[in-house]
Design a protein around this motif. Sequence first.
Motif, PDB file in Angstrom:
ATOM      1  N   SER A   3       0.828  -1.206   0.000  1.00 44.19           N
ATOM      2  CA  SER A   3       0.000   0.000   0.000  1.00 44.19           C
ATOM      3  C   SER A   3       0.864   1.259   0.000  1.00 44.19           C
ATOM      4  CB  SER A   3      -0.944   0.004   1.198  1.00 44.19           C
ATOM      5  OG  SER A   3      -0.210   0.084   2.400  1.00 44.19           O
ATOM      6  N   ARG A   4       2.020   1.205   0.655  1.00 41.81           N
ATOM      7  CA  ARG A   4       2.932   2.344   0.651  1.00 41.81           C
ATOM      8  C   ARG A   4       3.468   2.594  -0.759  1.00 41.81           C
ATOM      9  NH1 ARG A   4       7.639   2.111   4.944  1.00 41.81           N
ATOM     10  NH2 ARG A   4       6.717   0.069   4.945  1.00 41.81           N
ATOM     11  N   LEU A   9       3.338   5.670  -5.899  1.00 38.32           N
ATOM     12  CA  LEU A   9       3.068   5.673  -7.335  1.00 38.32           C
ATOM     13  C   LEU A   9       1.968   6.670  -7.673  1.00 38.32           C
ATOM     14  CD1 LEU A   9       3.532   4.523 -10.141  1.00 38.32           C
ATOM     15  CD2 LEU A   9       1.937   2.698  -9.586  1.00 38.32           C
ATOM     16  N   ALA A  10       0.899   6.679  -6.897  1.00 39.01           N
ATOM     17  CA  ALA A  10      -0.199   7.621  -7.130  1.00 39.01           C
ATOM     18  C   ALA A  10       0.281   9.061  -6.972  1.00 39.01           C
ATOM     19  CB  ALA A  10      -1.350   7.341  -6.163  1.00 39.01           C
ATOM     20  N   SER A  11       1.107   9.306  -5.983  1.00 34.98           N
ATOM     21  CA  SER A  11       1.652  10.647  -5.763  1.00 34.98           C
ATOM     22  C   SER A  11       2.535  11.061  -6.942  1.00 34.98           C
ATOM     23  CB  SER A  11       2.454  10.671  -4.467  1.00 34.98           C
ATOM     24  OG  SER A  11       3.059  11.920  -4.291  1.00 34.98           O
TER      25      SER A  11
END
Length: 114
Positions: A3-4, A9-11
């Motif tokens: 999840s980290r 990746l999303a950031s």
Amino acid sequence: MLSRACCRLASALRETRALQSAVARRCLHASGSRPSVDPSERAEGAFDPALLEFLVCPLSKKPLRYEASTNELINEELGIAYPIIDGIPNMIPQAARRTHQNKKQEERVTVDQN
């Protein structure tokens, strides 16, 4: 741990999109180009004709003409049309279609050869 990595990746993707948007604004500002329609008035997913200043045919490197009735970018010289999907030109040559004008030229050539 997974999840980290997803959060990172999303950031990174958000930062990349923001950077691309800023670069596009700077390019338009530096060229002196102004959007033909106020962005707030333009329909979501509509093609912005101001982009024609920067877009060329990937095959011939010649300017393209926007045809609003078919929502395509036309290369008159080669007789092909690139589709615009959700406001984004699909400039892949395999996605282009032959225009009617090109078919007429081909017919004339075959008639002349006979």
